[in-house]
Design a protein around this motif. Sequence first.
Motif, PDB file in Angstrom:
ATOM      1  N   VAL A  59       0.811  -1.210   0.000  1.00 12.71           N
ATOM      2  CA  VAL A  59       0.000   0.000   0.000  1.00 12.71           C
ATOM      3  C   VAL A  59       0.847   1.263   0.000  1.00 12.71           C
ATOM      4  O   VAL A  59       0.457   2.286  -0.577  1.00 12.71           O
ATOM      5  N   LEU A  60       2.030   1.196   0.598  1.00 12.07           N
ATOM      6  CA  LEU A  60       2.874   2.385   0.650  1.00 12.07           C
ATOM      7  C   LEU A  60       3.361   2.787  -0.737  1.00 12.07           C
ATOM      8  O   LEU A  60       3.583   3.973  -0.999  1.00 12.07           O
ATOM      9  N   PHE A  61       3.489   1.804  -1.633  1.00 11.94           N
ATOM     10  CA  PHE A  61       3.985   2.101  -2.981  1.00 11.94           C
ATOM     11  C   PHE A  61       2.858   2.529  -3.911  1.00 11.94           C
ATOM     12  O   PHE A  61       2.955   3.581  -4.563  1.00 11.94           O
ATOM     13  N   TRP A  62       1.774   1.731  -3.999  1.00 12.11           N
ATOM     14  CA  TRP A  62       0.744   2.107  -4.969  1.00 12.11           C
ATOM     15  C   TRP A  62      -0.048   3.334  -4.534  1.00 12.11           C
ATOM     16  O   TRP A  62      -0.484   4.114  -5.374  1.00 12.11           O
ATOM     17  N   LEU A  63      -0.182   3.548  -3.232  1.00 16.14           N
ATOM     18  CA  LEU A  63      -0.824   4.787  -2.799  1.00 16.14           C
ATOM     19  C   LEU A  63       0.094   5.979  -3.034  1.00 16.14           C
ATOM     20  O   LEU A  63      -0.357   7.059  -3.441  1.00 16.14           O
ATOM     21  N   GLY A  64       1.394   5.790  -2.794  1.00 15.05           N
ATOM     22  CA  GLY A  64       2.343   6.873  -3.048  1.00 15.05           C
ATOM     23  C   GLY A  64       2.381   7.279  -4.510  1.00 15.05           C
ATOM     24  O   GLY A  64       2.389   8.472  -4.839  1.00 15.05           O
ATOM     25  N   THR A  66      -7.196   5.679   0.106  1.00 10.48           N
ATOM     26  CA  THR A  66      -6.892   6.086   1.485  1.00 10.48           C
ATOM     27  C   THR A  66      -7.761   5.343   2.497  1.00 10.48           C
ATOM     28  O   THR A  66      -7.309   5.040   3.605  1.00 10.48           O
ATOM     29  N   LEU A  67      -9.002   5.039   2.117  1.00  5.13           N
ATOM     30  CA  LEU A  67      -9.855   4.251   3.014  1.00  5.13           C
ATOM     31  C   LEU A  67      -9.304   2.846   3.199  1.00  5.13           C
ATOM     32  O   LEU A  67      -9.272   2.309   4.320  1.00  5.13           O
ATOM     33  N   VAL A  68      -8.838   2.236   2.097  1.00  6.92           N
ATOM     34  CA  VAL A  68      -8.235   0.900   2.189  1.00  6.92           C
ATOM     35  C   VAL A  68      -6.949   0.954   3.003  1.00  6.92           C
ATOM     36  O   VAL A  68      -6.689   0.075   3.851  1.00  6.92           O
ATOM     37  N   ALA A  69      -6.127   1.979   2.767  1.00  4.72           N
ATOM     38  CA  ALA A  69      -4.862   2.103   3.502  1.00  4.72           C
ATOM     39  C   ALA A  69      -5.114   2.311   4.992  1.00  4.72           C
ATOM     40  O   ALA A  69      -4.406   1.741   5.835  1.00  4.72           O
ATOM     41  N   THR A  70      -6.115   3.108   5.324  1.00  2.00           N
ATOM     42  CA  THR A  70      -6.449   3.319   6.746  1.00  2.00           C
ATOM     43  C   THR A  70      -6.866   2.005   7.400  1.00  2.00           C
ATOM     44  O   THR A  70      -6.476   1.714   8.542  1.00  2.00           O
ATOM     45  N   LEU A  71      -7.636   1.203   6.691  1.00  2.00           N
ATOM     46  CA  LEU A  71      -8.057  -0.095   7.224  1.00  2.00           C
ATOM     47  C   LEU A  71      -6.857  -1.013   7.452  1.00  2.00           C
ATOM     48  O   LEU A  71      -6.768  -1.702   8.479  1.00  2.00           O
ATOM     49  N   LEU A  72      -5.905  -1.010   6.534  1.00  2.00           N
ATOM     50  CA  LEU A  72      -4.721  -1.859   6.675  1.00  2.00           C
ATOM     51  C   LEU A  72      -3.858  -1.423   7.851  1.00  2.00           C
ATOM     52  O   LEU A  72      -3.374  -2.264   8.633  1.00  2.00           O
ATOM     53  N   HIS A  73      -3.662  -0.118   8.004  1.00  2.00           N
ATOM     54  CA  HIS A  73      -2.810   0.372   9.090  1.00  2.00           C
ATOM     55  C   HIS A  73      -3.465   0.156  10.452  1.00  2.00           C
ATOM     56  O   HIS A  73      -2.775  -0.197  11.421  1.00  2.00           O
ATOM     57  N   THR A  74      -4.765   0.363  10.548  1.00  2.00           N
ATOM     58  CA  THR A  74      -5.437   0.126  11.827  1.00  2.00           C
ATOM     59  C   THR A  74      -5.452  -1.357  12.181  1.00  2.00           C
ATOM     60  O   THR A  74      -5.351  -1.718  13.364  1.00  2.00           O
ATOM     61  N   THR A  75      -5.561  -2.211  11.167  1.00  2.00           N
ATOM     62  CA  THR A  75      -5.484  -3.657  11.420  1.00  2.00           C
ATOM     63  C   THR A  75      -4.111  -4.046  11.932  1.00  2.00           C
ATOM     64  O   THR A  75      -3.975  -4.878  12.845  1.00  2.00           O
ATOM     65  N   ALA A  76      -3.059  -3.429  11.349  1.00  2.00           N
ATOM     66  CA  ALA A  76      -1.701  -3.704  11.813  1.00  2.00           C
ATOM     67  C   ALA A  76      -1.491  -3.243  13.245  1.00  2.00           C
ATOM     68  O   ALA A  76      -0.738  -3.869  14.012  1.00  2.00           O
ATOM     69  N   ILE A  77      -2.156  -2.159  13.643  1.00  2.00           N
ATOM     70  CA  ILE A  77      -2.016  -1.672  15.018  1.00  2.00           C
ATOM     71  C   ILE A  77      -2.635  -2.646  16.006  1.00  2.00           C
ATOM     72  O   ILE A  77      -2.089  -2.897  17.092  1.00  2.00           O
ATOM     73  N   THR A  78      -3.775  -3.214  15.646  1.00  2.00           N
ATOM     74  CA  THR A  78      -4.489  -4.095  16.578  1.00  2.00           C
ATOM     75  C   THR A  78      -3.895  -5.502  16.640  1.00  2.00           C
ATOM     76  O   THR A  78      -4.252  -6.276  17.537  1.00  2.00           O
ATOM     77  N   HIS A  79      -3.006  -5.861  15.702  1.00  2.00           N
ATOM     78  CA  HIS A  79      -2.411  -7.196  15.701  1.00  2.00           C
ATOM     79  C   HIS A  79      -0.966  -7.142  16.198  1.00  2.00           C
ATOM     80  O   HIS A  79      -0.343  -6.071  16.229  1.00  2.00           O
ATOM     81  N   ASN A  80      -0.459  -8.297  16.558  1.00  2.00           N
ATOM     82  CA  ASN A  80       0.931  -8.394  16.994  1.00  2.00           C
ATOM     83  C   ASN A  80       1.878  -8.246  15.819  1.00  2.00           C
ATOM     84  O   ASN A  80       1.479  -8.335  14.648  1.00  2.00           O
ATOM     85  N   ILE A  81       3.144  -8.060  16.130  1.00  2.00           N
ATOM     86  CA  ILE A  81       4.165  -7.974  15.101  1.00  2.00           C
ATOM     87  C   ILE A  81       4.262  -9.327  14.394  1.00  2.00           C
ATOM     88  O   ILE A  81       4.197 -10.379  15.038  1.00  2.00           O
ATOM     89  N   SER A 131       0.233   4.735  13.013  1.00  2.00           N
ATOM     90  CA  SER A 131      -0.609   5.872  13.396  1.00  2.00           C
ATOM     91  C   SER A 131      -0.277   7.107  12.571  1.00  2.00           C
ATOM     92  O   SER A 131      -1.175   7.869  12.181  1.00  2.00           O
ATOM     93  N   MET A 132       1.002   7.305  12.281  1.00  2.00           N
ATOM     94  CA  MET A 132       1.403   8.433  11.445  1.00  2.00           C
ATOM     95  C   MET A 132       0.811   8.303  10.044  1.00  2.00           C
ATOM     96  O   MET A 132       0.315   9.280   9.466  1.00  2.00           O
ATOM     97  N   PHE A 133       0.829   7.088   9.507  1.00  2.00           N
ATOM     98  CA  PHE A 133       0.272   6.889   8.167  1.00  2.00           C
ATOM     99  C   PHE A 133      -1.247   7.040   8.166  1.00  2.00           C
ATOM    100  O   PHE A 133      -1.825   7.471   7.162  1.00  2.00           O
ATOM    101  N   VAL A 134      -1.899   6.701   9.273  1.00  2.00           N
ATOM    102  CA  VAL A 134      -3.342   6.921   9.365  1.00  2.00           C
ATOM    103  C   VAL A 134      -3.649   8.419   9.310  1.00  2.00           C
ATOM    104  O   VAL A 134      -4.607   8.846   8.646  1.00  2.00           O
ATOM    105  N   ILE A 135      -2.822   9.235   9.979  1.00  2.00           N
ATOM    106  CA  ILE A 135      -3.008  10.687   9.942  1.00  2.00           C
ATOM    107  C   ILE A 135      -2.769  11.219   8.537  1.00  2.00           C
ATOM    108  O   ILE A 135      -3.516  12.077   8.035  1.00  2.00           O
TER     109      ILE A 135
END
Length: 210
Positions: free
Chosen positions: A90-95, A131-146, A176-180
Amino acid sequence: MAATTVTDSGGVRIITEVIPATDPRAAQLTSGSSPPAPTVTSFQVRDFRKAQPKALGTIHIFTGIIHICFGIILTVSEHRTPSLPVASGVLFWLGLLLLLSGSLLVESEKRDNILLVKICCVVNMGVILSTLVATLLHTTAITHNIPGCDNYTPYQLKAEWCFSAETKILSNGLDSMFVIFCLLEFCVAVAALAFGYNAVRQHNYTRMVL
């Protein structure tokens, strides 16, 4: 025949000549004094420029570069166990989409082209969905473990970084920065789409009236 009147006022002599409509000079005066009609395209693009497309495009270009740079860094650092945003790319195709949108918005500031405004609307609609898809991916990563630190079996050995709380804090901070950033990009795309749609709608109405 033209009627001429002479008037003296305050030491100034004013000569007024009335030319009838049948006089050939009347047609020349009418054609020479009428201002050129503004083009339809300039009218619509002028309304679109009220959104300051150059400033909006600069924001998209700046955030797009940030996405791509962090995408390269995180891809290299997480090549063994990539996180969800890195694995999805997502960081590449959104960028890249943000760079395209920003370039079109900046170019629309220079050209009076309603077609360019329509293209900006289509691209920014894609930015909104992305951006909606990217926000969903980043928030999912926050709620899950590494990645690689989940307990699948009681005897599975975890990597060394799984026992460091700073690693998860850093990962959550980046997401969180990418969500902002996604929220900022979403607002910019909505503003560009709203003004662009208004300009295109006025363009269609003007053509119908003509």
